[in-house]
Write a protein that holds these residues in place. Structure first.
Motif, PDB file in Angstrom:
ATOM      1  N   ALA A  48     -16.194 -23.249   5.174  1.00 27.45           N
ATOM      2  CA  ALA A  48     -15.034 -23.076   6.042  1.00 27.45           C
ATOM      3  C   ALA A  48     -15.283 -22.012   7.119  1.00 27.45           C
ATOM      4  CB  ALA A  48     -13.819 -22.689   5.206  1.00 27.45           C
ATOM      5  N   LEU A  49     -16.472 -21.383   7.079  1.00 29.78           N
ATOM      6  CA  LEU A  49     -16.788 -20.338   8.062  1.00 29.78           C
ATOM      7  C   LEU A  49     -17.771 -20.860   9.097  1.00 29.78           C
ATOM      8  CD1 LEU A  49     -17.389 -17.333   5.616  1.00 29.78           C
ATOM      9  CD2 LEU A  49     -15.400 -17.707   7.081  1.00 29.78           C
ATOM     10  N   PRO A  50     -17.674 -20.351  10.327  1.00 31.68           N
ATOM     11  CA  PRO A  50     -18.673 -20.749  11.318  1.00 31.68           C
ATOM     12  C   PRO A  50     -20.055 -20.222  10.933  1.00 31.68           C
ATOM     13  CG  PRO A  50     -17.204 -19.059  12.214  1.00 31.68           C
ATOM     14  CD  PRO A  50     -16.676 -19.409  10.859  1.00 31.68           C
ATOM     15  N   ALA A  51     -21.104 -20.937  11.323  1.00 35.50           N
ATOM     16  CA  ALA A  51     -22.471 -20.471  11.057  1.00 35.50           C
ATOM     17  C   ALA A  51     -22.631 -19.086  11.691  1.00 35.50           C
ATOM     18  CB  ALA A  51     -23.472 -21.447  11.653  1.00 35.50           C
ATOM     19  N   PRO A  52     -23.167 -18.115  10.937  1.00 36.59           N
ATOM     20  CA  PRO A  52     -23.287 -16.756  11.483  1.00 36.59           C
ATOM     21  C   PRO A  52     -24.274 -16.726  12.649  1.00 36.59           C
ATOM     22  CG  PRO A  52     -24.424 -16.935   9.366  1.00 36.59           C
ATOM     23  CD  PRO A  52     -23.709 -18.229   9.578  1.00 36.59           C
ATOM     24  N   ASP A  53     -23.905 -15.991  13.691  1.00 34.98           N
ATOM     25  CA  ASP A  53     -24.763 -15.883  14.869  1.00 34.98           C
ATOM     26  C   ASP A  53     -25.029 -14.409  15.143  1.00 34.98           C
ATOM     27  OD1 ASP A  53     -26.071 -15.959  17.225  1.00 34.98           O
ATOM     28  OD2 ASP A  53     -24.440 -16.876  18.385  1.00 34.98           O
ATOM     29  N   PRO A  54     -26.191 -13.904  14.672  1.00 34.42           N
ATOM     30  CA  PRO A  54     -26.461 -12.469  14.814  1.00 34.42           C
ATOM     31  C   PRO A  54     -26.528 -11.998  16.263  1.00 34.42           C
ATOM     32  CG  PRO A  54     -27.970 -13.480  13.246  1.00 34.42           C
ATOM     33  CD  PRO A  54     -27.236 -14.604  13.918  1.00 34.42           C
ATOM     34  N   VAL A  55     -26.789 -12.893  17.196  1.00 28.57           N
ATOM     35  CA  VAL A  55     -26.877 -12.466  18.597  1.00 28.57           C
ATOM     36  C   VAL A  55     -25.806 -13.150  19.439  1.00 28.57           C
ATOM     37  CG1 VAL A  55     -29.285 -11.745  18.578  1.00 28.57           C
ATOM     38  CG2 VAL A  55     -28.740 -14.157  18.914  1.00 28.57           C
ATOM     39  N   GLY A  56     -24.621 -13.318  18.841  1.00 34.84           N
ATOM     40  CA  GLY A  56     -23.521 -13.984  19.546  1.00 34.84           C
ATOM     41  C   GLY A  56     -23.073 -13.217  20.782  1.00 34.84           C
ATOM     42  N   GLU A  57     -22.485 -13.943  21.727  1.00 37.44           N
ATOM     43  CA  GLU A  57     -21.935 -13.315  22.937  1.00 37.44           C
ATOM     44  C   GLU A  57     -20.748 -12.431  22.548  1.00 37.44           C
ATOM     45  OE1 GLU A  57     -22.709 -13.927  26.414  1.00 37.44           O
ATOM     46  OE2 GLU A  57     -24.564 -14.482  25.357  1.00 37.44           O
ATOM     47  N   PRO A  58     -20.545 -11.305  23.245  1.00 39.64           N
ATOM     48  CA  PRO A  58     -19.330 -10.522  22.965  1.00 39.64           C
ATOM     49  C   PRO A  58     -18.089 -11.322  23.383  1.00 39.64           C
ATOM     50  CG  PRO A  58     -20.514  -9.625  24.853  1.00 39.64           C
ATOM     51  CD  PRO A  58     -21.365 -10.719  24.300  1.00 39.64           C
ATOM     52  N   PRO A  59     -16.946 -11.051  22.773  1.00 39.96           N
ATOM     53  CA  PRO A  59     -15.730 -11.794  23.124  1.00 39.96           C
ATOM     54  C   PRO A  59     -15.295 -11.487  24.554  1.00 39.96           C
ATOM     55  CG  PRO A  59     -15.350 -10.222  21.309  1.00 39.96           C
ATOM     56  CD  PRO A  59     -16.737 -10.013  21.777  1.00 39.96           C
ATOM     57  N   ASP A  60     -14.434 -12.344  25.111  1.00 39.33           N
ATOM     58  CA  ASP A  60     -13.905 -12.104  26.457  1.00 39.33           C
ATOM     59  C   ASP A  60     -13.079 -10.813  26.467  1.00 39.33           C
ATOM     60  OD1 ASP A  60     -15.010 -14.421  27.388  1.00 39.33           O
ATOM     61  OD2 ASP A  60     -13.219 -15.630  26.960  1.00 39.33           O
ATOM     62  N   PRO A  61     -13.104 -10.094  27.608  1.00 40.03           N
ATOM     63  CA  PRO A  61     -12.308  -8.858  27.701  1.00 40.03           C
ATOM     64  C   PRO A  61     -10.816  -9.158  27.546  1.00 40.03           C
ATOM     65  CG  PRO A  61     -13.889  -8.992  29.490  1.00 40.03           C
ATOM     66  CD  PRO A  61     -13.905 -10.331  28.809  1.00 40.03           C
ATOM     67  N   VAL A  62     -10.090  -8.144  27.122  1.00 43.13           N
ATOM     68  CA  VAL A  62      -8.627  -8.236  27.037  1.00 43.13           C
ATOM     69  C   VAL A  62      -8.052  -7.813  28.395  1.00 43.13           C
ATOM     70  CG1 VAL A  62      -6.603  -7.105  26.029  1.00 43.13           C
ATOM     71  CG2 VAL A  62      -8.485  -7.852  24.554  1.00 43.13           C
ATOM     72  N   GLU A  63      -7.094  -8.602  28.897  1.00 39.91           N
ATOM     73  CA  GLU A  63      -6.459  -8.237  30.171  1.00 39.91           C
ATOM     74  C   GLU A  63      -4.961  -8.076  29.964  1.00 39.91           C
ATOM     75  OE1 GLU A  63      -8.060 -10.077  33.712  1.00 39.91           O
ATOM     76  OE2 GLU A  63      -9.422 -11.264  32.455  1.00 39.91           O
ATOM     77  N   VAL A  64      -4.477  -6.844  30.151  1.00 34.20           N
ATOM     78  CA  VAL A  64      -3.053  -6.534  29.986  1.00 34.20           C
ATOM     79  C   VAL A  64      -2.627  -5.544  31.064  1.00 34.20           C
ATOM     80  CG1 VAL A  64      -1.257  -5.824  28.343  1.00 34.20           C
ATOM     81  CG2 VAL A  64      -3.486  -6.527  27.483  1.00 34.20           C
ATOM     82  N   ASP A  65      -1.535  -5.825  31.776  1.00 29.66           N
ATOM     83  CA  ASP A  65      -0.936  -4.873  32.728  1.00 29.66           C
ATOM     84  C   ASP A  65      -1.946  -4.271  33.697  1.00 29.66           C
ATOM     85  OD1 ASP A  65       1.419  -5.277  31.366  1.00 29.66           O
ATOM     86  OD2 ASP A  65       1.175  -3.514  30.073  1.00 29.66           O
ATOM     87  N   GLY A  66      -2.820  -5.082  34.233  1.00 31.31           N
ATOM     88  CA  GLY A  66      -3.785  -4.560  35.198  1.00 31.31           C
ATOM     89  C   GLY A  66      -5.016  -3.941  34.557  1.00 31.31           C
ATOM     90  N   TRP A  67      -4.968  -3.744  33.235  1.00 29.17           N
ATOM     91  CA  TRP A  67      -6.155  -3.241  32.535  1.00 29.17           C
ATOM     92  C   TRP A  67      -7.049  -4.417  32.156  1.00 29.17           C
ATOM     93  CZ3 TRP A  67      -7.152   1.910  31.752  1.00 29.17           C
ATOM     94  CH2 TRP A  67      -6.097   2.800  31.951  1.00 29.17           C
ATOM     95  N   ARG A  68      -8.340  -4.196  32.249  1.00 32.57           N
ATOM     96  CA  ARG A  68      -9.304  -5.183  31.772  1.00 32.57           C
ATOM     97  C   ARG A  68     -10.284  -4.410  30.883  1.00 32.57           C
ATOM     98  NH1 ARG A  68     -13.994  -8.309  33.131  1.00 32.57           N
ATOM     99  NH2 ARG A  68     -13.496 -10.547  32.960  1.00 32.57           N
ATOM    100  N   VAL A  69     -10.273  -4.751  29.604  1.00 34.86           N
ATOM    101  CA  VAL A  69     -11.021  -3.941  28.631  1.00 34.86           C
ATOM    102  C   VAL A  69     -12.053  -4.811  27.920  1.00 34.86           C
ATOM    103  CG1 VAL A  69     -10.852  -2.435  26.620  1.00 34.86           C
ATOM    104  CG2 VAL A  69      -8.961  -2.538  28.270  1.00 34.86           C
ATOM    105  N   ALA A  70     -13.322  -4.523  28.171  1.00 32.45           N
ATOM    106  CA  ALA A  70     -14.392  -5.219  27.444  1.00 32.45           C
ATOM    107  C   ALA A  70     -14.561  -4.540  26.096  1.00 32.45           C
ATOM    108  CB  ALA A  70     -15.685  -5.159  28.238  1.00 32.45           C
ATOM    109  N   PHE A  71     -14.926  -5.309  25.107  1.00 32.91           N
ATOM    110  CA  PHE A  71     -15.128  -4.719  23.776  1.00 32.91           C
ATOM    111  C   PHE A  71     -16.151  -5.551  23.028  1.00 32.91           C
ATOM    112  CE2 PHE A  71     -12.926  -7.832  21.070  1.00 32.91           C
ATOM    113  CZ  PHE A  71     -12.199  -8.555  22.019  1.00 32.91           C
TER     114      PHE A  71
END
Ligand SMILES: [Zn+2]
Length: 250
Positions: free
Chosen positions: A96-119
Motif C-alpha cells: 500500500a506504500l509507494p516504492a521508496p525513492d532515496p533521491v526523490g525530488e523535493p516537494p513543491d514549495p508552499v505558497e501562502v499570502d505572498g510567501w513562497r517557502v521551499a522545504f
C-alpha cells in the motif's frame, strides 16, 4: 499510484550481527538509519539523510525480508487503556506504500499570502534533533525550521522567518508529502470494542526483533562452538536450519 514497495532480501547472520552492533552503540533515534546503512551499503545518500517515510518503507521491507510478513505489535487502547495486540500483514502494508525513492525530488514549495517557502522532507537527523527538545511544540517548530529551503516574499528573497501560520502550512504539507513517515495499523480493542489506528514505529519495532535475533544467534554460536570447536564465522555463515539441526542432535 505508481510502483509500490516490495520486500528486500533479508539480513544474513553476519549482517544481522553487524547491524545490531552498529545500532546498539548509538542514539536510539539513529538506530533505524544505522540498520539500513548495514543492510543497504550502496544507498545513493547516507541512510540518516533519507526522508523518514523512505527510511521507514525500506525498514519495513527489510523486516518482511528478514523475519517474514506477519507482525504483532502491542498498543494501549485510547478508550479504555487496555493493552491490545495489533496484528498486521507487513507485505500488505508494503504493497500500500509507494516504492521508496532515496533521491526523490523535493516537494513543491508552499505558497501562502505572498510567501513562497521551499522545504525538504524531514530525515533521521531532524527527528533526532527534535527528540532532544524540551516539549512537543518546540520539537515541531525545530523540525520545520531545519527543513526550510529558499523563502521569498512577493518574489523577493526573504531572510525573515515566515509567520507562524505559514510555517504551520509548511508543517502540514511536510506530513502530507511523506505519508509513509506515519505508518498506522487499524485495530479493534478486544476489551471494549473501540476502533483506532495505532502508530507503528517501524524502526523501534525492527530494532527489538533484531536485538533478540542477534542474541539468539550468539547463544547458538556459543553452544555449537563449545560442542564442536567451530569458529564463530563458520557457525554464523550456516543456515538457521543447519544450526538448529546440529543443536537438536544430542
Ligand atoms: Zn479498549
Amino acid at each position: 499510484m505508481g510502483e509500490t514497495a516490495r520486500p528486500l532480501a533479508g539480513l544474513d547472520g553476519d549482517a544481522l550481527l553487524r547491524a545490531w552492533e552498529r545500532a546498539g552503540a548509538i542514539d536510539p533515534a539513529l538506530r533505524g538509519a544505522a540498520v539500513l546503512s548495514v543492510a543497504l551499503p550502496d544507498l545513493p545518500v547516507a541512510a540518516e539523510r533519507l526522508p523518514v517515510g523512505c527510511r521507514d518503507t525500506l525498514l519495513l521491507a527489510l523486516r518482511v525480508g528478514t523475519f517474514g510478513a506477519p507482525l504483532t505489535a502491542v498498543a494501549d487502547c485510547p478508550a479504555c487503556g487496555e493493552a491490545a495486540e495489533v496484528e498486521a500483514d507487513g507485505a500488505a502494508l508494503l504493497a500500500a506504500l509507494p516504492a521508496p525513492d532515496p533521491v526523490g525530488e523535493p516537494p513543491d514549495p508552499v505558497e501562502v499570502d505572498g510567501w513562497r517557502v521551499a522545504f525538504r522532507l524531514a530525515d533521521t537527523l531532524d527527528l533526532a534533533a527534535a527528540a532532544r527538545c524540551a516539549d512537543a511544540e518546540e520539537a515541531a517548530a525545530l523540525l520545520v525550521q531545519r527543513c526550510l529551503g529558499v523563502v521569498t516574499r512577493n518574489d523577493v528573497p526573504s531572510a525573515q522567518e515566515p509567520p507562524p501560520d505559514v510555517l504551520a502550512a509548511v508543517s502540514a504539507r511536510m506530513e502530507q508529502a511523506d505519508p509513509a513517515a506515519d505508518l498506522r495499523l487499524r485495530t479493534t480493542c478486544p476489551a471494549c470494542g473501540a476502533c483506532w489506528s495505532a502508530g507503528l514505529d517501524v524502526a523501534e519495532f525492527l530494532w527489538v526483533e533484531l536485538a533478540a535475533a542477534a542474541v539468539g544467534l550468539l547463544l547458538e554460536v556459543d553452544a555449537l562452538a563449545a560442542r564442536y570447536g567451530w569458529a564463530e564465522r563458520e557457525i554464523v555463515a550456516m543456515s538457521p536450519l543447519r544450526r538448529r539441526t546440529y543443536l537438536d542432535l544430542s
